[in-house]
Design a protein around this motif. Structure first.
Motif, PDB file in Angstrom:
ATOM      1  N   VAL A 142       0.835  -1.200   0.000  1.00 63.89           N
ATOM      2  CA  VAL A 142       0.000   0.000   0.000  1.00 63.89           C
ATOM      3  C   VAL A 142       0.873   1.254   0.000  1.00 63.89           C
ATOM      4  O   VAL A 142       0.613   2.227  -0.705  1.00 63.89           O
ATOM      5  N   THR A 143       1.920   1.217   0.806  1.00 60.97           N
ATOM      6  CA  THR A 143       2.862   2.330   0.879  1.00 60.97           C
ATOM      7  C   THR A 143       3.908   2.174  -0.216  1.00 60.97           C
ATOM      8  O   THR A 143       4.584   1.145  -0.278  1.00 60.97           O
ATOM      9  N   PRO A 144       4.067   3.173  -1.100  1.00 62.05           N
ATOM     10  CA  PRO A 144       5.034   3.032  -2.191  1.00 62.05           C
ATOM     11  C   PRO A 144       6.476   3.097  -1.714  1.00 62.05           C
ATOM     12  O   PRO A 144       6.880   4.043  -1.038  1.00 62.05           O
ATOM     13  N   MET A 145       7.232   2.059  -2.059  1.00 58.35           N
ATOM     14  CA  MET A 145       8.656   2.003  -1.721  1.00 58.35           C
ATOM     15  C   MET A 145       9.416   1.399  -2.895  1.00 58.35           C
ATOM     16  O   MET A 145       8.954   0.416  -3.498  1.00 58.35           O
ATOM     17  N   ARG A 146      10.569   1.951  -3.192  1.00 58.34           N
ATOM     18  CA  ARG A 146      11.377   1.383  -4.267  1.00 58.34           C
ATOM     19  C   ARG A 146      11.991   0.049  -3.847  1.00 58.34           C
ATOM     20  O   ARG A 146      12.253  -0.809  -4.693  1.00 58.34           O
ATOM     21  N   LEU A 147      12.198  -0.133  -2.551  1.00 54.99           N
ATOM     22  CA  LEU A 147      12.879  -1.340  -2.078  1.00 54.99           C
ATOM     23  C   LEU A 147      12.089  -2.610  -2.380  1.00 54.99           C
ATOM     24  O   LEU A 147      12.648  -3.707  -2.426  1.00 54.99           O
ATOM     25  N   ASN A 148      10.764  -2.508  -2.557  1.00 54.47           N
ATOM     26  CA  ASN A 148       9.973  -3.697  -2.899  1.00 54.47           C
ATOM     27  C   ASN A 148       9.167  -3.504  -4.188  1.00 54.47           C
ATOM     28  O   ASN A 148       8.232  -4.266  -4.460  1.00 54.47           O
ATOM     29  N   ASP A 149       9.523  -2.484  -4.980  1.00 50.74           N
ATOM     30  CA  ASP A 149       8.885  -2.187  -6.279  1.00 50.74           C
ATOM     31  C   ASP A 149       7.436  -1.730  -6.177  1.00 50.74           C
ATOM     32  O   ASP A 149       6.751  -1.631  -7.191  1.00 50.74           O
ATOM     33  N   SER A 150       6.956  -1.446  -4.957  1.00 56.84           N
ATOM     34  CA  SER A 150       5.567  -0.995  -4.827  1.00 56.84           C
ATOM     35  C   SER A 150       5.385   0.452  -5.282  1.00 56.84           C
ATOM     36  O   SER A 150       4.263   0.924  -5.449  1.00 56.84           O
ATOM     37  N   ALA A 151       6.504   1.176  -5.491  1.00 55.41           N
ATOM     38  CA  ALA A 151       6.420   2.562  -5.954  1.00 55.41           C
ATOM     39  C   ALA A 151       6.326   2.667  -7.469  1.00 55.41           C
ATOM     40  O   ALA A 151       6.089   3.751  -8.004  1.00 55.41           O
ATOM     41  N   LYS A 152       6.507   1.555  -8.148  1.00 52.51           N
ATOM     42  CA  LYS A 152       6.648   1.562  -9.605  1.00 52.51           C
ATOM     43  C   LYS A 152       5.460   2.189 -10.312  1.00 52.51           C
ATOM     44  O   LYS A 152       5.617   2.999 -11.231  1.00 52.51           O
ATOM     45  N   TYR A 153       4.254   1.837  -9.903  1.00 54.23           N
ATOM     46  CA  TYR A 153       3.059   2.347 -10.578  1.00 54.23           C
ATOM     47  C   TYR A 153       2.168   3.159  -9.637  1.00 54.23           C
ATOM     48  O   TYR A 153       0.986   3.363  -9.908  1.00 54.23           O
ATOM     49  N   ASN A 154       2.728   3.611  -8.543  1.00 50.90           N
ATOM     50  CA  ASN A 154       1.972   4.387  -7.552  1.00 50.90           C
ATOM     51  C   ASN A 154       2.201   5.875  -7.798  1.00 50.90           C
ATOM     52  O   ASN A 154       3.342   6.308  -7.908  1.00 50.90           O
ATOM     53  N   PRO A 155       1.136   6.676  -7.915  1.00 49.48           N
ATOM     54  CA  PRO A 155       1.308   8.110  -8.176  1.00 49.48           C
ATOM     55  C   PRO A 155       1.877   8.896  -6.991  1.00 49.48           C
ATOM     56  O   PRO A 155       2.361  10.007  -7.158  1.00 49.48           O
ATOM     57  N   ASN A 156       1.814   8.309  -5.792  1.00 50.78           N
ATOM     58  CA  ASN A 156       2.348   8.967  -4.611  1.00 50.78           C
ATOM     59  C   ASN A 156       3.866   8.756  -4.529  1.00 50.78           C
ATOM     60  O   ASN A 156       4.389   7.768  -5.042  1.00 50.78           O
ATOM     61  N   PRO A 157       4.592   9.681  -3.899  1.00 52.50           N
ATOM     62  CA  PRO A 157       6.054   9.567  -3.866  1.00 52.50           C
ATOM     63  C   PRO A 157       6.521   8.348  -3.072  1.00 52.50           C
ATOM     64  O   PRO A 157       5.884   7.940  -2.104  1.00 52.50           O
ATOM     65  N   ALA A 158       7.629   7.788  -3.496  1.00 53.54           N
ATOM     66  CA  ALA A 158       8.231   6.657  -2.774  1.00 53.54           C
ATOM     67  C   ALA A 158       8.666   7.112  -1.384  1.00 53.54           C
ATOM     68  O   ALA A 158       9.095   8.255  -1.190  1.00 53.54           O
ATOM     69  N   MET A 159       8.571   6.203  -0.418  1.00 52.79           N
ATOM     70  CA  MET A 159       8.954   6.566   0.946  1.00 52.79           C
ATOM     71  C   MET A 159      10.416   6.961   1.033  1.00 52.79           C
ATOM     72  O   MET A 159      10.792   7.784   1.882  1.00 52.79           O
ATOM     73  N   GLU A 160      11.267   6.405   0.175  1.00 49.77           N
ATOM     74  CA  GLU A 160      12.669   6.811   0.173  1.00 49.77           C
ATOM     75  C   GLU A 160      12.790   8.315  -0.065  1.00 49.77           C
ATOM     76  O   GLU A 160      13.606   9.003   0.573  1.00 49.77           O
ATOM     77  N   ASP A 161      11.951   8.845  -0.982  1.00 50.60           N
ATOM     78  CA  ASP A 161      11.983  10.284  -1.283  1.00 50.60           C
ATOM     79  C   ASP A 161      11.370  11.104  -0.153  1.00 50.60           C
ATOM     80  O   ASP A 161      11.823  12.219   0.139  1.00 50.60           O
ATOM     81  N   VAL A 162      10.343  10.557   0.479  1.00 52.15           N
ATOM     82  CA  VAL A 162       9.703  11.262   1.596  1.00 52.15           C
ATOM     83  C   VAL A 162      10.673  11.379   2.770  1.00 52.15           C
ATOM     84  O   VAL A 162      10.792  12.441   3.395  1.00 52.15           O
ATOM     85  N   ILE A 163      11.368  10.294   3.076  1.00 49.68           N
ATOM     86  CA  ILE A 163      12.358  10.332   4.151  1.00 49.68           C
ATOM     87  C   ILE A 163      13.451  11.342   3.824  1.00 49.68           C
ATOM     88  O   ILE A 163      13.849  12.162   4.671  1.00 49.68           O
TER      89      ILE A 163
END
Length: 227
Positions: A142-163
């Protein structure tokens, strides 16, 4: 005072039952406030939750939370520190408050949360040098993260960028200190201001003591008092 914001379709009472946060917080002299969200008036058949979009309903929910906190601070003297802890939809609102209403609070904890797309797009110019703690399971899709590819098609920013955003806003230039709590949990600590905790192979759920082999409530409270 710790303000607790439940996930979508849940309630204050169910969030209290699931987290039992007050059992750990009250002995440490915290007051704990669970608040009920309501269905979004702009969406038919929506469930109780927090309207985190960049519209009048999102603004109304933010103002309600801030107004209630200010009332309780005045009426009961909860004036030293005020924090927000949210899960899922409640964590989306927590992150929104961290950007849009930071001056009213002393720290934010987002469990299974993200920064909504419109909050991300309008983040510039906000005073967001705030204490922020993000908690994620590495199998949270549910939470977009590049570490598990969940950010790939999510319009919300990846948590890596938020941090990175909160780290930059706090003027932190050093690399994080990585604290390994056990075989399942790592915490990336950017001083005492920004923490990111990753729980190996854990899904989109409030961290259970049985799975984590420790009490996550105590880690959250440690963050709140570790200024």
């Amino acid at each position: 005072m710790v303000v607790m914001l439940h996930g979508y379709g849940n309630s204050a009472s169910s969030f209290s039952r699931d987290t039992q946060f007050e059992k750990d917080a009250l002995p440490q002299n915290y007051a704990v406030l669970y608040i009920n969200g309501i269905p979004n008036p702009g969406i038919k058949m929506s469930a109780p939750g927090w309207n985190y979009n960049y519209d009048k309903f999102g603004k109304a929910d933010m103002n309600f939370i801030v107004g209630l906190v200010q009332l309780l601070q005045k009426q009961y003297g909860f004036c030293k520190k005020t924090y927000v802890v949210g899960f899922s939809n409640g964590a989306f609102m927590t992150t929104k408050l961290a950007v849009e209403r930071a001056k009213y609070f002393d720290g934010f904890v987002s469990v299974g949360g993200m920064m909504p797309e419109w909050v991300w797009k309008h983040r510039k110019g906000k005073k967001t040098a705030v204490r922020f703690f993000q908690i994620n399971g590495t199998k949270d899709d549910v939470t977009p993260m590049r570490l598990n590819d969940s950010a790939k098609y999510n319009p919300n920013p990846a948590m890596e960028d938020v941090i990175d955003f909160f780290v930059t806003e706090n003027g932190i230039e050093e690399n994080p200190k990585i604290e390994k709590l056990n075989s399942k949990i790592d915490i990336y600590k950017y001083e005492s201001k920004v923490w990111w905790m990753l729980i190996k192979d854990y899904p989109h759920s409030w961290p259970s003591k049985r799975y984590c082999d420790l009490n996550v409530n105590e880690i959250i409270l440690d963050f709140l008092k570790n200024e």
